[in-house]
Design a protein around this motif. Structure first.
Motif, PDB file in Angstrom:
ATOM      1  N   GLN A   5      -4.597  -4.338  -6.049  1.00  0.00           N
ATOM      2  CA  GLN A   5      -4.459  -2.917  -5.720  1.00  0.00           C
ATOM      3  C   GLN A   5      -5.537  -2.473  -4.737  1.00  0.00           C
ATOM      4  O   GLN A   5      -5.268  -1.706  -3.812  1.00  0.00           O
ATOM      5  CB  GLN A   5      -4.523  -2.081  -6.996  1.00  0.00           C
ATOM      6  N   ILE A   6      -6.761  -2.956  -4.937  1.00  0.00           N
ATOM      7  CA  ILE A   6      -7.840  -2.586  -4.023  1.00  0.00           C
ATOM      8  C   ILE A   6      -7.602  -3.195  -2.643  1.00  0.00           C
ATOM      9  O   ILE A   6      -7.825  -2.539  -1.614  1.00  0.00           O
ATOM     10  CB  ILE A   6      -9.198  -3.028  -4.597  1.00  0.00           C
ATOM     11  N   SER A   7      -7.113  -4.431  -2.602  1.00  0.00           N
ATOM     12  CA  SER A   7      -6.791  -5.041  -1.306  1.00  0.00           C
ATOM     13  C   SER A   7      -5.717  -4.237  -0.598  1.00  0.00           C
ATOM     14  O   SER A   7      -5.763  -4.050   0.622  1.00  0.00           O
ATOM     15  CB  SER A   7      -6.305  -6.484  -1.509  1.00  0.00           C
ATOM     16  N   ARG A  18     -12.745   0.977   6.312  1.00  0.00           N
ATOM     17  CA  ARG A  18     -12.935   0.114   5.141  1.00  0.00           C
ATOM     18  C   ARG A  18     -14.341   0.256   4.588  1.00  0.00           C
ATOM     19  O   ARG A  18     -14.548   0.273   3.367  1.00  0.00           O
ATOM     20  CB  ARG A  18     -12.653  -1.352   5.505  1.00  0.00           C
ATOM     21  N   GLN A  19     -15.314   0.355   5.474  1.00  0.00           N
ATOM     22  CA  GLN A  19     -16.695   0.510   5.020  1.00  0.00           C
ATOM     23  C   GLN A  19     -16.869   1.810   4.240  1.00  0.00           C
ATOM     24  O   GLN A  19     -17.536   1.839   3.197  1.00  0.00           O
ATOM     25  CB  GLN A  19     -17.653   0.486   6.210  1.00  0.00           C
ATOM     26  N   ALA A  20     -16.270   2.898   4.736  1.00  0.00           N
ATOM     27  CA  ALA A  20     -16.388   4.184   4.052  1.00  0.00           C
ATOM     28  C   ALA A  20     -15.695   4.154   2.695  1.00  0.00           C
ATOM     29  O   ALA A  20     -16.177   4.753   1.721  1.00  0.00           O
ATOM     30  CB  ALA A  20     -15.802   5.292   4.918  1.00  0.00           C
ATOM     31  N   VAL A  21     -14.577   3.467   2.600  1.00  0.00           N
ATOM     32  CA  VAL A  21     -13.843   3.379   1.332  1.00  0.00           C
ATOM     33  C   VAL A  21     -14.567   2.477   0.342  1.00  0.00           C
ATOM     34  O   VAL A  21     -14.625   2.762  -0.859  1.00  0.00           O
ATOM     35  CB  VAL A  21     -12.407   2.860   1.584  1.00  0.00           C
ATOM     36  N   SER A  22     -15.162   1.394   0.828  1.00  0.00           N
ATOM     37  CA  SER A  22     -15.730   0.365  -0.057  1.00  0.00           C
ATOM     38  C   SER A  22     -17.212   0.543  -0.360  1.00  0.00           C
ATOM     39  O   SER A  22     -17.732  -0.113  -1.266  1.00  0.00           O
ATOM     40  CB  SER A  22     -15.522  -1.019   0.571  1.00  0.00           C
ATOM     41  N   LYS A  38      -9.743  10.893   8.234  1.00  0.00           N
ATOM     42  CA  LYS A  38     -10.668  11.273   7.158  1.00  0.00           C
ATOM     43  C   LYS A  38      -9.956  11.504   5.829  1.00  0.00           C
ATOM     44  O   LYS A  38     -10.491  11.162   4.769  1.00  0.00           O
ATOM     45  CB  LYS A  38     -11.467  12.512   7.546  1.00  0.00           C
ATOM     46  N   THR A  39      -8.745  12.080   5.866  1.00  0.00           N
ATOM     47  CA  THR A  39      -8.023  12.309   4.613  1.00  0.00           C
ATOM     48  C   THR A  39      -7.628  10.992   3.974  1.00  0.00           C
ATOM     49  O   THR A  39      -7.701  10.825   2.751  1.00  0.00           O
ATOM     50  CB  THR A  39      -6.774  13.176   4.860  1.00  0.00           C
ATOM     51  N   THR A  40      -7.234  10.034   4.808  1.00  0.00           N
ATOM     52  CA  THR A  40      -6.911   8.706   4.304  1.00  0.00           C
ATOM     53  C   THR A  40      -8.127   8.067   3.657  1.00  0.00           C
ATOM     54  O   THR A  40      -8.043   7.491   2.559  1.00  0.00           O
ATOM     55  CB  THR A  40      -6.398   7.815   5.453  1.00  0.00           C
ATOM     56  N   VAL A  41      -9.272   8.172   4.320  1.00  0.00           N
ATOM     57  CA  VAL A  41     -10.503   7.591   3.781  1.00  0.00           C
ATOM     58  C   VAL A  41     -10.891   8.266   2.471  1.00  0.00           C
ATOM     59  O   VAL A  41     -11.244   7.597   1.486  1.00  0.00           O
ATOM     60  CB  VAL A  41     -11.641   7.700   4.814  1.00  0.00           C
ATOM     61  N   LEU A  42     -10.848   9.595   2.430  1.00  0.00           N
ATOM     62  CA  LEU A  42     -11.204  10.321   1.209  1.00  0.00           C
ATOM     63  C   LEU A  42     -10.289   9.906   0.057  1.00  0.00           C
ATOM     64  O   LEU A  42     -10.759   9.588  -1.051  1.00  0.00           O
ATOM     65  CB  LEU A  42     -11.102  11.826   1.459  1.00  0.00           C
ATOM     66  N   THR A  43      -8.999   9.899   0.308  1.00  0.00           N
ATOM     67  CA  THR A  43      -8.042   9.570  -0.752  1.00  0.00           C
ATOM     68  C   THR A  43      -8.230   8.143  -1.244  1.00  0.00           C
ATOM     69  O   THR A  43      -8.252   7.894  -2.460  1.00  0.00           O
ATOM     70  CB  THR A  43      -6.601   9.745  -0.237  1.00  0.00           C
ATOM     71  N   ARG A  44      -8.368   7.225  -0.313  1.00  0.00           N
ATOM     72  CA  ARG A  44      -8.477   5.824  -0.728  1.00  0.00           C
ATOM     73  C   ARG A  44      -9.820   5.513  -1.370  1.00  0.00           C
ATOM     74  O   ARG A  44      -9.913   4.605  -2.195  1.00  0.00           O
ATOM     75  CB  ARG A  44      -8.197   4.903   0.467  1.00  0.00           C
ATOM     76  N   ARG A  45     -10.859   6.268  -1.002  1.00  0.00           N
ATOM     77  CA  ARG A  45     -12.134   6.058  -1.700  1.00  0.00           C
ATOM     78  C   ARG A  45     -12.013   6.510  -3.154  1.00  0.00           C
ATOM     79  O   ARG A  45     -12.487   5.831  -4.065  1.00  0.00           O
ATOM     80  CB  ARG A  45     -13.269   6.810  -1.013  1.00  0.00           C
ATOM     81  N   VAL A  46     -11.388   7.661  -3.366  1.00  0.00           N
ATOM     82  CA  VAL A  46     -11.165   8.120  -4.746  1.00  0.00           C
ATOM     83  C   VAL A  46     -10.364   7.076  -5.509  1.00  0.00           C
ATOM     84  O   VAL A  46     -10.721   6.693  -6.636  1.00  0.00           O
ATOM     85  CB  VAL A  46     -10.428   9.476  -4.754  1.00  0.00           C
ATOM     86  N   ALA A  47      -9.283   6.589  -4.890  1.00  0.00           N
ATOM     87  CA  ALA A  47      -8.427   5.603  -5.552  1.00  0.00           C
ATOM     88  C   ALA A  47      -9.176   4.306  -5.820  1.00  0.00           C
ATOM     89  O   ALA A  47      -9.049   3.715  -6.910  1.00  0.00           O
ATOM     90  CB  ALA A  47      -7.198   5.331  -4.691  1.00  0.00           C
ATOM     91  N   ARG A  74      -3.532  15.199  -4.044  1.00  0.00           N
ATOM     92  CA  ARG A  74      -2.946  14.780  -5.321  1.00  0.00           C
ATOM     93  C   ARG A  74      -1.681  13.957  -5.097  1.00  0.00           C
ATOM     94  O   ARG A  74      -1.451  12.957  -5.792  1.00  0.00           O
ATOM     95  CB  ARG A  74      -2.643  16.008  -6.183  1.00  0.00           C
ATOM     96  N   ASP A  75      -0.866  14.370  -4.109  1.00  0.00           N
ATOM     97  CA  ASP A  75       0.362  13.625  -3.819  1.00  0.00           C
ATOM     98  C   ASP A  75       0.038  12.209  -3.342  1.00  0.00           C
ATOM     99  O   ASP A  75       0.700  11.238  -3.739  1.00  0.00           O
ATOM    100  CB  ASP A  75       1.183  14.348  -2.752  1.00  0.00           C
ATOM    101  N   ARG A  76      -0.970  12.094  -2.499  1.00  0.00           N
ATOM    102  CA  ARG A  76      -1.327  10.768  -1.986  1.00  0.00           C
ATOM    103  C   ARG A  76      -1.826   9.865  -3.118  1.00  0.00           C
ATOM    104  O   ARG A  76      -1.492   8.678  -3.174  1.00  0.00           O
ATOM    105  CB  ARG A  76      -2.398  10.886  -0.904  1.00  0.00           C
ATOM    106  N   LEU A  77      -2.641  10.427  -4.019  1.00  0.00           N
ATOM    107  CA  LEU A  77      -3.129   9.630  -5.144  1.00  0.00           C
ATOM    108  C   LEU A  77      -1.980   9.214  -6.049  1.00  0.00           C
ATOM    109  O   LEU A  77      -1.963   8.093  -6.573  1.00  0.00           O
ATOM    110  CB  LEU A  77      -4.170  10.431  -5.932  1.00  0.00           C
ATOM    111  N   TRP A  78      -1.004  10.111  -6.217  1.00  0.00           N
ATOM    112  CA  TRP A  78       0.144   9.782  -7.051  1.00  0.00           C
ATOM    113  C   TRP A  78       0.919   8.618  -6.447  1.00  0.00           C
ATOM    114  O   TRP A  78       1.342   7.703  -7.157  1.00  0.00           O
ATOM    115  CB  TRP A  78       1.036  11.011  -7.194  1.00  0.00           C
ATOM    116  N   HIS A  79       1.101   8.634  -5.119  1.00  0.00           N
ATOM    117  CA  HIS A  79       1.831   7.557  -4.452  1.00  0.00           C
ATOM    118  C   HIS A  79       1.058   6.241  -4.505  1.00  0.00           C
ATOM    119  O   HIS A  79       1.663   5.161  -4.398  1.00  0.00           O
ATOM    120  CB  HIS A  79       2.135   7.931  -3.002  1.00  0.00           C
ATOM    121  N   LEU A  80      -0.263   6.333  -4.654  1.00  0.00           N
ATOM    122  CA  LEU A  80      -1.070   5.113  -4.774  1.00  0.00           C
ATOM    123  C   LEU A  80      -1.105   4.603  -6.208  1.00  0.00           C
ATOM    124  O   LEU A  80      -1.704   3.554  -6.490  1.00  0.00           O
ATOM    125  CB  LEU A  80      -2.507   5.382  -4.290  1.00  0.00           C
ATOM    126  N   ASP A  81      -0.462   5.361  -7.112  1.00  0.00           N
ATOM    127  CA  ASP A  81      -0.358   4.949  -8.520  1.00  0.00           C
ATOM    128  C   ASP A  81      -1.728   4.755  -9.159  1.00  0.00           C
ATOM    129  O   ASP A  81      -1.985   3.760  -9.853  1.00  0.00           O
ATOM    130  CB  ASP A  81       0.465   3.655  -8.633  1.00  0.00           C
TER     131      ASP A  81
END
Length: 581
Positions: A5-7, A18-22, A38-47, A74-81
């Motif tokens: 999932q992280i990959s 990737r650096q900002a997320v990881s 930035k929204t992608t990075v924020l969402t994926r860092r939370v996930a 919230r929608d993006r996090l939901w789609h990331l399960d």
């Protein structure tokens, strides 16, 4: 930890993303330029943190500036399960939720929220009936600016002069109105939206039990659009944090355009000094716009003059997309000629595969959009002027609800009113509130609605009709379209005439930068030499900020081979892979 999932979260990201997320940094500040994801990075860092167990959803708080942004996250996090449900919302909503719990736990009767701040202010100002409504509105804006900047009535005159404010009344008279407004709230047991933030900070700072419970509950903080944070919000944010180190913020100093409303963009630059140990990362690649649009955006900030009053504005964004058409800069004799030309340009941009909804016309003020809307109507081009606002129908429904028994169950009241007859915005909000709080009453819903109405009414409704978007520069922030026309680029409007200080003119320059970077592929800029008002006509000159864009455009003649090759490259980029294979 789920490695697959992280990959998956990291797949498709650039090295910087990737650096900002990881990153394992406890305090991380990401300077993210326009179109950098930035929204992608924020969402994926939370996930990522939820998946690897370094954060827990029940102890995470994501702060945004609009309900729309919260909903998108919230929608993006939901789609990331992702595991668990992260709370995401505005500063006001988070503060109000905490205050409601505290008032309930202590058995205290909560103060009522100011229903109509302008009406309360009118009652507070001597001879207010003689003042135009615009004056009252402007005085209220001054009061709200002062509240956001932690400026008291006594200190307002000096602060206003230092900040170059231009209130409609004298600074002393404005300070007196501010003082009377605060006294009126206290007399009637009322609080306003900014009081929610101050009261919540007071509660945490003065009650050790509440502080301990708050910091146990909120262990992982994320803040979007950090350049828009004001001193009052910063005070609440630091109260929530205490001594903990887990903080992630993302922002773009070059999109700091709310200083007039109390925001302090220097907080983003000063964060490492304010919170020692903060790691700073940069996202420089623009994945949204063509190199030609990016060059025009850079030129706005590079035009001779005060480039910016924000230190971090040297953030440089490189283009990641293929070349596209060179932006156009056009001057017209009058606003009617400009409006008709915009309509013709939109017709050219509206081609197979590009609906009207992928086109936008942006202006510094709503007034500049009026002749554009009229011209589009004459040319048979559908347009919309933005999200739905609170109108007469919604106001009537609210009045009916308010007249009902405040303690009545919300679901019962809505059933009697027939939910189908309630405006969609209010219906959605009521359903959402009833779902989150099944025992909610009419009075509780109305208090909650008032606390969040500013966000709800400007971003809750997303039109689905295929129509050209007409918007101001400020409202367009955070949005994007393949083709964008910027109109009314005249001195006195861009920059606005009352922007007389260096800081104010720098913010106006950044505002035009925001507008330019809304365009993905094609940019059209225009100004008119003569404007027609309701009772006068006046002459205009082009905005001094246009000089840089014109210099950039002038590097290539409209019909030279290089431009033609760039346009063909852009067309090939838009075609499906199967066609170009």
């Amino acid at each position: 930890m789920d490695g697959d999932q992280i990959s998956g979260l990291l797949r498709g990201l650039s090295a910087a993303q990737r650096q900002a997320v990881s990153s394992d940094a406890g305090r991380l500040c990401v300077m993210a330029g326009a179109g950098s994801g930035k929204t992608t990075v924020l969402t994926r860092r939370v996930a990522r943190r939820l998946f690897d167990g370094s954060a827990d959803a029940t102890h995470s708080l994501v702060l945004t500036f609009t309900r729309k942004a919260s909903r998108e996250l919230r929608d993006r996090l939901w789609h990331l399960d992702t595991p668990g449900r992260v709370w995401a919302g505005t500063f006001h909503a988070a503060a109000y939720g905490q205050l409601r719990r505290a008032w309930s736990d202590s058995g205290r009767r909560p103060p009522a929220l100011v229903d109509d701040p302008r009406r309360l202010l009118r009652r507070s100002i001597p001879d207010a009936d003689t003042l135009p409504s615009d004056t009252v509105r402007a005085v209220l804006a001054e009061i709200q600016w002062a509240q956001a900047r932690l400026v008291t009535p006594d200190s307002y005159p000096g602060a206003a002069v230092s900040a170059g404010r231009r209130p409609p009344l004298s600074p002393e008279e404005t300070a007196q109105a501010y003082r009377r407004y605060e006294d009126a709230k206290q007399t009637h047991g009322l609080i306003d939206l900014n009081d929610l933030l101050g009261r919540c900070a007071d509660l945490i700072e003065t009650d050790t039990a509440v502080a301990a419970a708050t910091r146990w509950r909120i262990r992982h903080l994320y803040v979007d659009e950090f350049q828009d944070v004001n001193p009052l919000q910063w005070r609440l944010l630091t109260a929530w944090m205490g001594e903990q180190t887990d903080l992630f913020v993302v922002g773009d100093p070059r999109q700091a355009v709310y200083g007039w409303n109390g925001a302090d963009p220097t907080l983003l630059d000063r964060l490492p000094a304010l919170l020692p140990g903060t790691t700073v990362l940069r996202l420089d690649a623009n994945h949204r716009s063509t190199p030609q649009v990016i060059a025009a955006a850079r030129a706005v900030l590079d035009t001779p003059g005060p480039a910016s009053s924000v230190a971090g504005s040297d953030l440089v964004c490189s283009g990641e997309r293929p070349d596209g058409p060179v932006p156009e800069v056009r001057g017209f004799d009058d606003d009617s000629e400009e409006a008709n030309a915009v309509a013709r340009w939109l017709r050219q941009m509206h081609r197979p595969g590009r609906p009207w909804s992928q086109l936008a016309v942006l202006a510094r003020t709503n007034a500049r959009l009026t002749p554009i809307a009229a011209a589009l109507d004459r040319h048979g081009i559908p347009c919309r002027t933005g999200p739905a606002r609170v109108g007469a129908e919604m106001a009537e429904i609210i009045a009916v609800l308010r007249a009902d028994r405040p303690g009545r169950a919300l679901r019962s009241a809505l059933a009697d009113l027939s939910i189908a007859g309630i405006p969609p915005v209010l219906a959605r909000l009521a359903d959402e509130h009833a779902a989150e709080d099944p025992g909610s009453t009419v009075g509780g819903f109305l208090s909650w609605f008032t606390a969040t109405v500013a966000d709800a009414t400007t971003s809750e409704s997303e039109p689905t009709a295929d129509a050209v978007a007409l918007s101001t520069f400020h409202r367009a922030k955070g949005l994007e379209w393949p083709a964008v026309a910027l109109v009314g680029l005249e001195d006195g409007l861009v920059p606005i005439s009352y922007a007389t200080t260096t800081a104010a003119r720098s913010e106006e320059r950044r505002l035009l930068y925001v507008a330019v970077t809304r365009a993905e592929e094609q940019l059209w800029c225009s100004w008119a030499g003569q404007r027609q008002g309701a009772d006068r006509t006046w002459s205009c000159r082009p905005s001094p900020f246009l000089a840089g864009i014109e210099a950039t455009v002038g590097r290539r003649a409209p019909n030279d081979p290089e431009t033609f090759a760039a346009q063909m490259a852009a067309l090939r980029h838009m075609l499906p892979a199967a066609v170009t294979a």
